[in-house]
Design an enzyme around this catalytic site. Structure first.
Site, mmCIF file in Angstrom:
data_model
loop_
_atom_site.group_PDB
_atom_site.id
_atom_site.type_symbol
_atom_site.label_atom_id
_atom_site.label_comp_id
_atom_site.label_asym_id
_atom_site.label_seq_id
_atom_site.Cartn_x
_atom_site.Cartn_y
_atom_site.Cartn_z
ATOM 1 N N GLY A 318 -6.426 -9.675 8.337
ATOM 2 C CA GLY A 318 -5.878 -9.338 10.145
ATOM 3 C C GLY A 318 -6.570 -7.150 10.216
ATOM 4 N N ALA A 319 -5.729 -7.323 8.899
ATOM 5 C CA ALA A 319 -5.644 -5.445 9.372
ATOM 6 C C ALA A 319 -5.761 -4.841 8.073
ATOM 7 C CB ALA A 319 -5.258 -4.498 10.299
ATOM 8 N N MET A 320 -6.316 -3.467 7.689
ATOM 9 C CA MET A 320 -6.075 -3.194 7.175
ATOM 10 C C MET A 320 -5.846 -1.406 6.892
ATOM 11 S SD MET A 320 -5.661 -3.399 3.537
ATOM 12 C CE MET A 320 -5.307 -1.425 2.654
ATOM 13 N N ASN A 322 -5.954 1.237 5.664
ATOM 14 C CA ASN A 322 -6.527 2.120 4.913
ATOM 15 C C ASN A 322 -5.786 4.092 5.172
ATOM 16 O OD1 ASN A 322 -8.751 0.628 3.568
ATOM 17 N ND2 ASN A 322 -9.219 0.311 5.878
ATOM 18 N N HIS A 354 2.408 -2.693 13.082
ATOM 19 C CA HIS A 354 1.554 -2.820 11.381
ATOM 20 C C HIS A 354 0.815 -1.855 10.695
ATOM 21 C CE1 HIS A 354 2.594 -5.547 8.287
ATOM 22 N NE2 HIS A 354 1.564 -5.444 7.450
ATOM 23 N N GLU A 355 0.011 -1.382 10.932
ATOM 24 C CA GLU A 355 -0.787 -0.709 10.515
ATOM 25 C C GLU A 355 -0.738 0.726 10.554
ATOM 26 O OE1 GLU A 355 -2.619 -2.792 8.144
ATOM 27 O OE2 GLU A 355 -2.647 -4.499 9.174
ATOM 28 N N HIS A 358 2.628 1.351 8.236
ATOM 29 C CA HIS A 358 2.010 1.915 6.670
ATOM 30 C C HIS A 358 1.904 3.554 6.551
ATOM 31 C CE1 HIS A 358 1.984 -2.297 4.719
ATOM 32 N NE2 HIS A 358 1.353 -2.404 5.827
#
Length: 928
Positions: A318-320, A322, A354-355, A358
């Site tokens: 869905g997403a990452m 980085n 959410h991303e 992180h």
């Protein structure tokens, strides 16, 4: 004579010694051959040895965005890594996968030099170990402890469309095909881009340079330092010290919009047309406030100077996250208020949150190994609701974690084949085992348990411990107990009293699978717990736990609507009760609740007379608990069904969504039996008042409800009313779809309702309606609309169309590889498509698993999705056959899902045999 005898004795002695020597050598070889610990070579072990520590990398990559003479897209690279020797060794192991190396002097695959006043040993031999994904270098001497060395390599890799490592994505813009190079390094694909020490604890600094065609832009984690248009070369500032899996590399012809949040540059990148049509504005407006929220929440400044976010046409996850360059599927970042629904809007908000969560928890401080991935993903999932709630305070989005995560994961964690949140480090070593960790247990159970922890500690204590943890371990690696220790320091400083230490409480939730059902007997006030299993007969297959499947449980409860003092349950306790009891208020605890029959009856009376006395989240909980307790044979199925009767008066989204989720299980079990028609009659009668409520609220469907969850429930009302055959609903959806077909340039269907309306109209129609939907999908300008049509096309009842659609999933020109799993599962959800989808998967398994987009399929979701309806012995036999016939090929990240499918099918068979007549009689009695 005497001399002769002495010589003879000497000869005999030599022979004996010789025989003993041979025996010793044979014995040693026998031990070596039989003792795997002796014969296992270091390059056959999946974990890196602890002999070397990377310091920094210098990497130059050149992706070719046009195919070569062989029709291949490639990238070329030069890199060196500087590492320190921390233990004496004559062996270098570094990860490498699917890279072809230029040979150096002596035919070696790399060059080794020492950076101090010593000389590096020469390379004896070098080779690639495909199984464990290593570049191996055996040296002629030992590296010196404390000294730094440099390893240089030159290599070529394929810029494939497999969605992993450094890969290519394609799209059309203004009828021109465009190619971009992008990356997905997580969890073990950096090694597919350049040789590296590809483990989370092997943090280093990265110096990146990208060569790229004129007119394109190059992006990475950090701001650019040099641009030379003449050579199309972009260099980047050195990164922070970080793990390999967080690296991002992109070359594209994209545009961006930007904003400034304090000292942080925020940019949203996307296709030029998407930026021109302002599809990135919502994400841009969200990012600054969410970053600011997390800076306050963590009490730690954002560690970087920029925050880039980019929408990609082809992306597996869905997403990452980085660091500094977050990648997304287009559908999760881009939002168009004229086409996207409020569900799309919420998804964008929560995924961005959410991303960005992180950036601190996961990137700044990183878990040492993948066996505790749950803490990284569970934490980001939990706080994503907090970040989205800060950005959109009117949505009450924090409540929805109960439906989307707690209830979702209960269904999996109640299986004997579930697994603990944390595994032993030596059990998770292979890439496929690592990928398998990214499941609902890690994300949703992790989020649920951390939400419970934050609740019983109170948020001020929780965030104080969290801030201490982040400051102490910045730019380094941790294990879960490090967080528990810092939370304990915060507890001690607050003067709070807990029944045990944070570590002791959390170990029971983290180190053993499953969760408890708390049983309250209001006749005597007795409160007890036991391990909840959907199939009570599976208890013998559950491995033993050092905690004996007992938990330390925080219980918030009310008596006749009045909130009582929180209690803690270890094994059992007592509570003083006056009238009806409701436990687990707002479902802050990760457990189910059962009651004696008298209390259940009182709760049902309360629901039927004045349901609003019970909090809305708990109304959803009562339905979900009751249905699952019935599946576990702890209460009667008819009692669970009785919890739905009050819904004719319910107007809130959460109880309705909970009821429909649970009744969906009944549909899966009974839509091939005579129960189906009686069930349809009951549900149609139940939903009709809700349908008419929204018809009135929206002035005959001409307005949009104001409330966020009211908008969800309006879509629910239409979906359920149409699927149960309410004539007024069917006429409405067919009419809207017909209007659109008559004038394709003007879609009269509100974005919130499109998923339900498209499905209803295509199910009621034939090839003409399906073909129109397919053409609209191919011409859609935003991915959120594509997704709605993609799911709706699976609703057709025409098997020829469904088979055609299945074939499309293996043609990336028709269905992008990232979407193939979803389409197959959508078709399996359709009664007419169930068998077709299962046969398609079994017939094409080897091809999908070994050839077609290995990184594209979510094998766990695929296996789970196509077997959800399985409830007969022949279907169980098919599962066993599938497992046996493909054992040599393997199941990769779907291995655990296959075991869960077998267990779930066994439980379904028993449940249907036991309950079918009782359920049928109940539905008939309620519709007479």
């Amino acid at each position: 004579m005497e001399k002769s005898r002495k010589i003879s004795k000497l000869c005999i002695l030599c022979i004996v010694l010789g025989m003993l020597s041979v025996a010793t050598i044979v014995t040693l070889w026998s031990i070596a051959l039989t003792d795997s610990r002796v014969v296992t070579a270091p390059w056959d072990i999946y974990r890196l040895p602890d002999t070397l520590k990377p310091d920094h990398y210098k990497l130059t990559l050149w992706p070719r965005l046009t195919a070569n003479e062989q029709g291949l897209y490639i990238f070329t690279g030069k890199s060196y890594v500087v590492f320190q020797c921390v233990k004496e060794t004559d062996l270098i192991l570094i990860h490498s996968n699917k890279l072809n190396y230029t040979k150096w002097e002596g035919g070696q695959l790399a060059k080794l030099t020492a950076l101090g006043n010593i000389t590096a040993p020469t390379i004896k031999s070098s080779w690639l170990k495909e199984t464990t994904q290593y570049l191996v270098m055996q040296l002629n001497g030992y590296l010196t402890v404390g000294e730094f060395y440099q390893m240089d390599t030159e290599f070529v890799g394929e810029l494939a469309d497999d969605l992993s490592g450094f890969y290519r994505s394609e799209y059309e813009e203004n009828e021109v095909k465009k190619v971009l190079a992008t990356s997905q390094m997580h969890p073990t694909y950096t090694r597919k881009t350049f040789p590296c020490f590809d483990e989370p604890a092997m943090k280093a600094v990265f110096h990146i340079t990208l060569l790229h065609p004129r007119g394109t832009v190059a992006l990475s984690n950090i701001n650019t330092t040099v641009k030379s248009e003449a050579v199309s070369q972009t260099g980047f500032e050195p990164t922070k010290t970080m793990s390999t899996y967080l690296l991002a590399l992109i070359v594209c012809d994209y545009a961006y919009i930007s904003a400034q949040e304090g000292d942080i540059l925020i940019r949203i990148w996307a296709r030029r047309k998407a930026i021109g049509e302002r599809h990135g504005e919502y994400a841009l407006n969200l990012t600054g406030p969410i970053l600011s929220f997390f800076e306050v929440y963590y009490n730690t400044s954002y560690p970087l100077a920029k925050s880039d976010q980019i929408a990609l046409p082809d992306f597996y996850f869905g997403a990452m996250e980085n660091w500094g360059l977050v990648t997304y599927r287009e559908t999760n970042l881009l939002y168009d208020p004229l086409i996207s629904s409020n569900s799309n809007k919420e998804k964008t908000a929560t995924i961005i949150a959410h991303e960005l969560a992180h950036m601190w928890f996961g990137n700044l401080v990183t878990l040492r190994w993948w066996n505790e991935v749950w803490l990284n993903e569970g934490f980001a999932t939990y706080v994503s609701y907090l970040g989205a709630d800060y950005a959109e305070p009117t949505w009450n989005v924090k409540d929805l974690i109960v439906l989307k995560d707690v209830h979702r994961v209960f269904a999996i964690d109640a299986l004997a084949s579930s697994h603990p949140l944390s595994s032993k480090e030596n059990e998770i070593i292979k890439p496929e085992q690592i990928s398998e960790q990214f499941d609902a247990i890690s994300y949703s159970k992790g989020a649920s348990v951390l939400r419970m922890l934050s609740d019983f500690l109170t948020e001020p204590v929780f965030v104080q411990g969290l801030s201490s943890y982040l400051h102490h371990f910045a730019y380094s690696n941790t294990v879960a107990t490090d967080l528990w220790n810092h939370l304990q320091l915060a507890v001690d400083a607050s003067g709070m009293e807990l029944p045990s230490t944070v570590n002791d409480i959390m170990n029971r939730w983290v180190l053993q699978r499953g969760f408890p059902v708390i049983t309250i007997d209001t006749a005597n006030g007795h409160v007890s717990q036991e391990h909840f299993l959907l199939d009570p007969d599976s208890v013998g297959t559950v491995p033993p736990s050092e905690f004996k499947y007992e938990w330390i449980v925080p219980i918030k409860w009310m008596d006749a609507g009045v909130v009582q003092e929180e209690i803690w349950l270890k094994q059992w306790t007592n509570m003083k009760i006056d009238q009806w009891v409701l436990a687990n208020i707002n479902v802050t605890g990760y457990y189910r609740v059962n009651y004696n029959i008298k209390n259940w009856e009182r709760l049902l009376v309360q629901l039927s007379t004045d349901h609003q006395i019970i909090p809305v989240i708990n109304r959803a909980q009562l339905v979900d608990d009751a249905f699952n307790l019935a599946r576990a044979q702890l209460i009667l199925t008819t009692l669970a069904l009785n919890t739905t009767k009050y819904l004719s008066k319910e107007r809130e989204y959460m109880p309705w969504e909970s009821a429909m989720d649970n009744l969906d299980y009944f549909y899966l079990m009974f839509d091939r039996t005579g129960v189906y028609e009686a069930m349809q009659d009951y549900v149609r009668n139940l939903v009709t008042p809700l349908f008419l409520h929204f018809k009135s609220m929206t002035s005959n469907w001409t307005k949009v409800p104001e409330g966020h969850t009211d908008q969800y429930n309006q879509a629910n009302a239409i979906r359920v009313a149409c699927s149960t055959g309410l004539e007024e609903c069917l006429n409405l959806t067919k009419g809207w779809y017909k209007q659109w077909m008559d004038n394709p340039d003007i879609n009269p269907i509100h974005p919130n309702l499109r998923t339900a309306v498209y499905c209803s109209a295509i199910a009621a129609g034939g090839a003409v309606e399906w073909d129109f939907g397919w053409n609209m999908l191919k011409n859609a300008t935003i991915a959120t609309e594509t997704d709605k049509l993609m799911s709706a096309l699976a609703c057709t009842k025409d098997k020829k169309l469904l088979n055609r659609y299945l074939e499309y999933t293996l043609d990336s020109d028709k269905i992008r590889k990232q979407d193939a799993t979803s389409v197959i599962v959508y078709i399996a959800n359709n009664l007419k498509g169930q068998t077709l989808a299962w046969e398609f998967v079994t017939q094409n398994w080897e091809y999908m698993f070994t050839q077609y987009g290995v990184g594209s399929f979510s094998f766990a979701n695929l296996i789970s999705g196509v077997t959800m309806r399985f409830s007969t012995n022949p279907e169980l036999d098919q599962l066993y056959t599938f497992k046996q016939e493909n054992s040599d090929i393997g199941f990769g990240s779907g291995t655990m899902a296959l075991e869960q499918a077998i267990e779930r099918t066994k439980a379904n068979i028993k449940w249907v045999d036991k309950n079918q007549k009782e359920v049928w009689d109940w539905f008939l009695s309620e519709t007479e």
